[in-house]
Write an enzyme that holds these catalytic residues in place. Sequence first.
Site, PDB file in Angstrom:
ATOM      1  N   CYS A   1       0.849  -1.188   0.000  1.00 16.79           N
ATOM      2  CA  CYS A   1       0.000   0.000   0.000  1.00 16.79           C
ATOM      3  C   CYS A   1       0.885   1.239   0.000  1.00 16.79           C
ATOM      4  O   CYS A   1       1.837   1.332   0.790  1.00 16.79           O
ATOM      5  CB  CYS A   1      -0.896   0.019   1.240  1.00 16.79           C
ATOM      6  SG  CYS A   1      -1.816  -1.510   1.469  1.00 16.79           S
TER       7      CYS A   1
ATOM      8  N   LEU B   1       0.766   5.349   0.279  1.00 16.57           N
ATOM      9  CA  LEU B   1      -0.015   6.526   0.660  1.00 16.57           C
ATOM     10  C   LEU B   1       0.776   7.776   0.323  1.00 16.57           C
ATOM     11  O   LEU B   1       2.005   7.811   0.475  1.00 16.57           O
ATOM     12  CB  LEU B   1      -0.312   6.513   2.167  1.00 16.57           C
ATOM     13  CG  LEU B   1      -1.108   5.318   2.706  1.00 16.57           C
ATOM     14  CD1 LEU B   1      -1.250   5.445   4.225  1.00 16.57           C
ATOM     15  CD2 LEU B   1      -2.468   5.211   2.046  1.00 16.57           C
TER      16      LEU B   1
ATOM     17  N   SER C   1       2.720  -4.442   3.394  1.00 18.20           N
ATOM     18  CA  SER C   1       3.631  -3.331   3.645  1.00 18.20           C
ATOM     19  C   SER C   1       2.865  -2.067   3.301  1.00 18.20           C
ATOM     20  O   SER C   1       2.130  -2.039   2.320  1.00 18.20           O
ATOM     21  CB  SER C   1       4.886  -3.426   2.768  1.00 18.20           C
ATOM     22  OG  SER C   1       5.537  -4.660   2.971  1.00 18.20           O
ATOM     23  N   CYS C   2       3.026  -1.024   4.107  1.00 18.01           N
ATOM     24  CA  CYS C   2       2.362   0.252   3.845  1.00 18.01           C
ATOM     25  C   CYS C   2       3.386   1.367   4.008  1.00 18.01           C
ATOM     26  O   CYS C   2       3.994   1.485   5.077  1.00 18.01           O
ATOM     27  CB  CYS C   2       1.193   0.453   4.808  1.00 18.01           C
ATOM     28  SG  CYS C   2       0.252   1.957   4.487  1.00 18.01           S
ATOM     29  N   VAL C   3       3.578   2.102   2.948  1.00 19.58           N
ATOM     30  CA  VAL C   3       4.588   3.165   2.991  1.00 19.58           C
ATOM     31  C   VAL C   3       3.987   4.462   2.458  1.00 19.58           C
ATOM     32  O   VAL C   3       3.029   4.457   1.690  1.00 19.58           O
ATOM     33  CB  VAL C   3       5.828   2.790   2.139  1.00 19.58           C
ATOM     34  CG1 VAL C   3       6.513   1.568   2.710  1.00 19.58           C
ATOM     35  CG2 VAL C   3       5.448   2.552   0.682  1.00 19.58           C
TER      36      VAL C   3
END
Length: 124
Positions: free
Chosen positions: A76, A78, A102-104
């Site tokens: 993901c 952002l 994973s969210c970065v």
Amino acid sequence: MQKISTSNAPSAIGPYSQGMVVNGVVYTSGQIPAIPATGEIAGETIAIQAKQVMENLGGVLQAGGSDYDAVFKTTCFLADMADFVAFNEVYATYFPNCPARSCVAVKTLPKNVLVEVEAIGLVK
Ligand SMILES: C=C(N)C(=O)O
């Protein structure tokens, strides 16, 4: 190796396929909150954009013979980590089984959208 092509997700905006199926695994390209029929970006809030992204993701997954519940990994992106909580609220309704993720936060995303998500799932 099979390319995914569906009208239930936005057309690619660059030199890539909407997704690929390889050895029983679906790899989606990053989905942005473009409306499939028009290519226009849906709304200006993270809630609306996240929902459109997840719907687009579903379109690609389904066209590849997969679905939300067969996804085991997402990434993901952002535009602003301040949207993390609001993004998670939408995301969790599509992925209650909590695949690996994973969210970065990134500097910018294509078409200046707020969110992009890609997924990897099993063909059902
Ligand atoms: C939106 C994309 N997935 C791209 O530009 O690669």
